[in-house]
Design an enzyme around this catalytic site. Sequence first.
Site, PDB file in Angstrom:
ATOM      1  N   ASP A  45      -1.543 -45.632  16.960  1.00 47.04           N
ATOM      2  CA  ASP A  45      -0.560 -46.685  17.157  1.00 47.04           C
ATOM      3  C   ASP A  45       0.396 -46.304  18.283  1.00 47.04           C
ATOM      4  O   ASP A  45       0.478 -45.141  18.685  1.00 47.04           O
ATOM      5  CB  ASP A  45       0.287 -46.854  15.881  1.00 47.04           C
ATOM      6  CG  ASP A  45      -0.482 -47.609  14.813  1.00 47.04           C
ATOM      7  OD1 ASP A  45      -1.559 -48.123  15.116  1.00 47.04           O
ATOM      8  OD2 ASP A  45       0.033 -47.681  13.683  1.00 47.04           O
ATOM      9  N   LYS A  66       0.223 -52.134  18.366  1.00 46.27           N
ATOM     10  CA  LYS A  66       1.181 -53.101  18.865  1.00 46.27           C
ATOM     11  C   LYS A  66       1.273 -53.207  20.369  1.00 46.27           C
ATOM     12  O   LYS A  66       1.458 -54.262  20.909  1.00 46.27           O
ATOM     13  CB  LYS A  66       2.575 -52.752  18.339  1.00 46.27           C
ATOM     14  CG  LYS A  66       2.640 -52.602  16.850  1.00 46.27           C
ATOM     15  CD  LYS A  66       2.436 -53.908  16.159  1.00 46.27           C
ATOM     16  CE  LYS A  66       2.545 -53.715  14.658  1.00 46.27           C
ATOM     17  NZ  LYS A  66       2.011 -54.854  13.931  1.00 46.27           N
ATOM     18  N   MET A 181      11.285 -53.368   9.771  1.00 45.82           N
ATOM     19  CA  MET A 181      11.080 -54.493  10.692  1.00 45.82           C
ATOM     20  C   MET A 181      12.041 -55.645  10.375  1.00 45.82           C
ATOM     21  O   MET A 181      11.658 -56.808  10.429  1.00 45.82           O
ATOM     22  CB  MET A 181       9.615 -54.977  10.618  1.00 45.82           C
ATOM     23  CG  MET A 181       8.621 -53.877  10.972  1.00 45.82           C
ATOM     24  SD  MET A 181       6.915 -54.317  10.612  1.00 45.82           S
ATOM     25  CE  MET A 181       6.826 -54.028   8.851  1.00 45.82           C
TER      26      MET A 181
END
Length: 272
Positions: A45, A66, A181
């Site tokens: 990631d 991402k 988040m």
Amino acid sequence: MTAAFQPPGFDPGTVWLVGAGPGDPGLLTLHAAHALARADVVLHDALVSPEILALAAGARLEPVGKRAGGRRTAQMRINERLVQLARAGLRVVRLKGGDPLVFGRGSEEALALAAAGIALRIVPGISAGIGGTAAAGIPLTHRGLARSVAFVTGHDSTGGLPDSVDWQALSRGADVLVLYMGLRQIGAIAARLRAAGRPAGTRLAFISDATTPRQRVRTGTLEEAERIAAAIPAASPTLIVIGEVVALRPCIAAWQQAPPAHAAAVPSLATA
Ligand SMILES: C[S@@+](CC[C@H](N)C(=O)[O-])C[C@H]1O[C@@H](n2cnc3c(N)ncnc32)[C@H](O)[C@@H]1O
């Protein structure tokens, strides 16, 4: 590795889903370090530091997730790639920030591998909600102050407030809330928690880039949440802790040593 520690064998044609912890390489598990040292290929990631990736010296690194090349890599594509690499007989590490099964879609990858008949191992990591809060000097439980804690995502796959979260029940059901988040939606979340009965003066903390040298903690109250959030760069991975345990931080943090210098920059994450 100590003589007493015997890591499990990492067989060709298998996939290890490995948690990289919240940022500081010192918080990796021995299993994670072993897997990185033995891997042929590492799919990682954006939220994994170069210092941790450097432990996979003999492996090919494939950035996914991402911000791979500025684009999202579709989850289906990652699942297929893991199966493909394992079928090619490689030792495959899928490296994820924190714990692979906490808000990281590791379970979807595990299910895809199982459906394809690929042997896998899940190596837990210290989730940011555990490691990041401790590094900030904020205990998640404290006798007489907090006996329950809930980990919650602050947005759904569209970026909006998750509909399936019952904020009213959550507000009453857990002494401490840890939002992952949650930066973009904190205004709406604070409003729902206040509507559910949490006082405007409830303490909260924003912990950004936890366990790295850039770690920054901002504290305030529920009614100040949106204003504090506006000052935090969207690219800084940030946790939000809501609850009276935040009041203990000044006493602890005054004596807490800073994150070690080797815990270098954690790359930014679009959804932080
Ligand atoms: C997609 S989730 C992945 C969580 C990860 N699997 C875990 O267990 O920590 C990413 C979010 O975790 C939180 N996060 C991850 N690393 C962090 C850090 N070093 N400091 C603060 N928050 C972090 C932020 O809320 C970020 O937006």
